[in-house]
Design an enzyme around this catalytic site. Structure first.
Site, mmCIF file in Angstrom:
data_model
loop_
_atom_site.group_PDB
_atom_site.id
_atom_site.type_symbol
_atom_site.label_atom_id
_atom_site.label_comp_id
_atom_site.label_asym_id
_atom_site.label_seq_id
_atom_site.Cartn_x
_atom_site.Cartn_y
_atom_site.Cartn_z
ATOM 1 N N HIS A 207 0.810 -1.223 0.000
ATOM 2 C CA HIS A 207 0.000 0.000 0.000
ATOM 3 C C HIS A 207 0.836 1.262 0.000
ATOM 4 C CE1 HIS A 207 1.124 -0.125 4.249
ATOM 5 N NE2 HIS A 207 0.831 1.163 4.298
HETATM 6 C C1 UD1 Z 1 -1.214 6.057 5.814
HETATM 7 C C2 UD1 Z 1 0.178 6.438 6.286
HETATM 8 C C3 UD1 Z 1 1.104 5.248 6.110
HETATM 9 C C4 UD1 Z 1 0.550 4.012 6.779
HETATM 10 C C5 UD1 Z 1 -0.871 3.748 6.319
HETATM 11 C C6 UD1 Z 1 -1.460 2.623 7.125
HETATM 12 C C7 UD1 Z 1 0.889 8.780 6.037
HETATM 13 C C8 UD1 Z 1 1.701 9.728 5.247
HETATM 14 N N1 UD1 Z 1 0.731 7.553 5.513
HETATM 15 O O1 UD1 Z 1 -1.133 5.771 4.421
HETATM 16 O O2 UD1 Z 1 2.357 5.544 6.710
HETATM 17 O O3 UD1 Z 1 1.365 2.924 6.471
HETATM 18 O O4 UD1 Z 1 -1.670 4.920 6.521
HETATM 19 O O5 UD1 Z 1 -2.478 1.961 6.462
HETATM 20 O O6 UD1 Z 1 0.409 9.132 7.080
HETATM 21 N N2 UD1 Z 1 -8.450 5.819 1.847
HETATM 22 C C9 UD1 Z 1 -9.699 5.275 1.933
HETATM 23 N N3 UD1 Z 1 -10.264 5.135 3.169
HETATM 24 C C10 UD1 Z 1 -9.644 5.521 4.287
HETATM 25 C C11 UD1 Z 1 -8.368 6.090 4.215
HETATM 26 C C12 UD1 Z 1 -7.785 6.229 2.972
HETATM 27 O O7 UD1 Z 1 -10.307 4.911 0.945
HETATM 28 O O8 UD1 Z 1 -10.217 5.342 5.389
HETATM 29 C C13 UD1 Z 1 -7.808 5.947 0.516
HETATM 30 C C14 UD1 Z 1 -8.068 7.286 -0.146
HETATM 31 O O9 UD1 Z 1 -8.119 7.075 -1.527
HETATM 32 C C15 UD1 Z 1 -6.814 8.065 0.222
HETATM 33 C C16 UD1 Z 1 -5.735 6.989 0.195
HETATM 34 O O10 UD1 Z 1 -6.393 5.823 0.680
HETATM 35 O O11 UD1 Z 1 -6.554 9.102 -0.697
HETATM 36 C C17 UD1 Z 1 -4.529 7.302 1.050
HETATM 37 O O12 UD1 Z 1 -4.892 7.550 2.421
HETATM 38 P P1 UD1 Z 1 -3.866 8.294 3.419
HETATM 39 O O13 UD1 Z 1 -4.399 8.280 4.800
HETATM 40 O O14 UD1 Z 1 -3.460 9.606 2.842
HETATM 41 O O15 UD1 Z 1 -2.577 7.392 3.356
HETATM 42 P P2 UD1 Z 1 -2.400 5.826 3.492
HETATM 43 O O16 UD1 Z 1 -1.941 5.308 2.168
HETATM 44 O O17 UD1 Z 1 -3.585 5.203 4.122
HETATM 45 N N1 UDP Z 2 -3.814 -5.412 8.963
HETATM 46 C C1 UDP Z 2 -5.121 -5.876 9.118
HETATM 47 N N2 UDP Z 2 -5.810 -6.235 7.996
HETATM 48 C C2 UDP Z 2 -5.292 -6.179 6.755
HETATM 49 C C3 UDP Z 2 -3.958 -5.713 6.604
HETATM 50 C C4 UDP Z 2 -3.257 -5.327 7.723
HETATM 51 O O1 UDP Z 2 -5.636 -5.963 10.242
HETATM 52 O O2 UDP Z 2 -5.972 -6.531 5.787
HETATM 53 C C5 UDP Z 2 -3.069 -4.980 10.163
HETATM 54 C C6 UDP Z 2 -1.804 -5.755 10.419
HETATM 55 O O3 UDP Z 2 -2.066 -6.860 11.248
HETATM 56 C C7 UDP Z 2 -0.900 -4.727 11.093
HETATM 57 C C8 UDP Z 2 -1.395 -3.405 10.565
HETATM 58 O O4 UDP Z 2 -2.654 -3.653 9.938
HETATM 59 O O5 UDP Z 2 -1.071 -4.746 12.497
HETATM 60 C C9 UDP Z 2 -0.429 -2.834 9.564
HETATM 61 O O6 UDP Z 2 -0.979 -1.693 8.999
HETATM 62 P P1 UDP Z 2 -0.568 -1.119 7.593
HETATM 63 O O7 UDP Z 2 0.108 -2.171 6.800
HETATM 64 O O8 UDP Z 2 -1.788 -0.480 7.029
HETATM 65 O O9 UDP Z 2 0.414 0.067 7.973
HETATM 66 P P2 UDP Z 2 1.977 0.144 8.332
HETATM 67 O O10 UDP Z 2 2.274 -0.825 9.425
HETATM 68 O O11 UDP Z 2 2.739 -0.125 7.076
HETATM 69 O O12 UDP Z 2 2.156 1.562 8.742
#
Ligand code: UD1
Ligand code: UDP
Length: 362
Positions: A207
């Site tokens: 992601h």
């Molecule tokens: C964010 C964090 C990343 C983390 C991840 C965990 C930052 C810069 N990035 O990335 O470090 O690993 O969360 O999962 O803080 N979206 C949805 N629903 C939601 C949230 C997001 O559909 O509830 C989609 C939207 O299209 C949005 C995109 O995901 O534009 C990115 O969301 P954003 O919160 O900006 O960053 P993540 O990729 O989720």
């Molecule tokens: N996770 C989850 N369901 C999923 C994918 C991830 O519950 O389908 C959990 C996973 O167990 C871990 C956390 O989400 O604890 C990791 O989050 P993510 O990969 O979104 O973010 P990152 O750790 O890279 O910031």
């Protein structure tokens, strides 16, 4: 209303990794409040974890949603500041490296009488192109209390000139979360049957902005995973993050047949998938840690990691996204077999954090 401790959180990994600390507050009667930034808002990234981990609903939800880094972070800072004016906690705790962490830190650190604690301090990928690297560095340098998970991360903080008396090595709260939930997960989850996973399978999560926002890199990544899957005769399940899902559609990517897209999983189902998988392919921070804790071999689809401990103990290989390297990394790590130490502590990180903050505990 005044609480001793306020948690600022906003994304899936923060909810999961702060859940043991929130539970410890409940257990030891430490008054606390939850400030949700709303960075994640889709049920499958947000409310499902509050429900499953039996966390109280947040007192505040700033509902900032998705936007550019500046807009999202700025809106959060404004919202958090006004909540903290009302709430006046002694300490604000943030966890990890997201924009919610940066906003919580900036808002709280400038307010008189409020200290900031950074859980999972001292991680470094040394890749300043990653927004997460910027967030974690800034948070560490602004925080009053630093809770690195390992001695390696403590040494990093010291090398950047941060004072030793601010630092307590606690282990990572993800060990607490995994140990508190893995048995329950196996008892309650029927994910393997639901997904028809009767034989060996691989698990993929990808992601990260640098991997999925670029069409060529995303396609290369999927191709590398598919080639490794073919060689190992595995089906790969990919619970797809909404960010990646959006790009699959917008780029019109034809996902290889070896990879099956499924909805993001809840925590218990995901733990079972991680525990039962033959191999994990990931660019997630938390997933690198969990696969290490669960003794499931992992290849990381990035050029670096801020979790070098997983590589040092032999649980993880950093393979990038190119096919040859992914295939070779999978071959190597499956050739060795899982038998490594968990470098992230003994599952008492949450209690150690409250101890370090000197909350009286029975
Ligand atoms: C964010 C964090 C990343 C983390 C991840 C965990 C930052 C810069 N990035 O990335 O470090 O690993 O969360 O999962 O803080 N979206 C949805 N629903 C939601 C949230 C997001 O559909 O509830 C989609 C939207 O299209 C949005 C995109 O995901 O534009 C990115 O969301 P954003 O919160 O900006 O960053 P993540 O990729 O989720
Ligand atoms: N996770 C989850 N369901 C999923 C994918 C991830 O519950 O389908 C959990 C996973 O167990 C871990 C956390 O989400 O604890 C990791 O989050 P993510 O990969 O979104 O973010 P990152 O750790 O890279 O910031």
């Amino acid at each position: 209303m005044s609480s001793t401790l306020s948690f600022v959180l906003g994304t899936r990994p923060e909810i999961i990794k702060l859940s043991p600390v929130i539970r410890s507050c409940q257990r030891y009667d430490v008054p606390f409040s939850l400030i949700h930034t709303g960075q994640h808002y889709s049920d499958e990234l947000d409310s499902v974890f509050f429900e499953q981990l039996e966390l109280p609903p947040p007192e505040y939800n700033l509902a900032v949603g998705s936007s550019s880094h500046g807009e999202q972070t700025g809106e959060m800072i404004v919202g958090i500041e006004s909540v903290l004016e009302e709430e006046r906690p002694d300490v604000v705790l943030v966890q990890g490296d997201t924009n919610s962490v940066l906003a919580g830190t900036i808002a709280a650190t400038k307010m008189k009488g409020i200290e900031v604690g950074h859980v999972e301090a001292g991680l470094r990928s040394f890749d300043r192109e990653m927004p997460e690297e910027v967030n974690r560095r800034l948070a560490d340098h602004a925080a009053d209390h630093l809770f690195p998970p390992t001695e390696t991360s403590r040494q990093q903080l010291l090398s950047e000139g941060l004072a030793d008396d601010r630092i307590t090595v606690t282990g990572n709260t993800i060990v607490d979360a995994v140990t508190q939930n893995v048995e329950i997960a196996h008892e309650r989850s029927s994910v393997l049957a639901e997904l028809g996973l009767e034989s060996e399978f691989g698990l993929l999560t990808a992601h990260r902005a640098e991997n999925v926002d670029d069409r060529e890199r995303f396609v290369t990544l999927l191709d590398g995973v598919a080639r490794a899957a073919r060689e190992q005769d595995l089906l790969v399940v990919y619970p797809i993050h909404p960010r990646a899902d959006k790009w699959v559609s917008e780029f019109g990517i034809d996902v290889p047949a070896e990879i099956r897209l499924v909805e993001p999983q809840d925590f218990l189902d995901f733990l079972v998938l991680e525990d039962e998988a033959t191999i994990v392919f990931t660019d997630s921070g938390g997933v690198q840690e969990e696969s290490c804790i669960l003794q499931t071999p992992c290849v990381t689809l990035r050029d670096n990691t801020e979790r070098p401990e997983t590589v040092e103990v032999g649980a993880n290989r950093i393979v990038g996204v190119e096919s040859e390297s992914v295939v070779e990394g999978v071959r190597e790590i499956l050739g060795v077999g899982p038998n490594w130490e968990n470098p992230f502590g003994d599952g008492t990180a949450a209690k150690q954090i409250l101890d370090a903050l000197e909350y009286d505990q029975a």
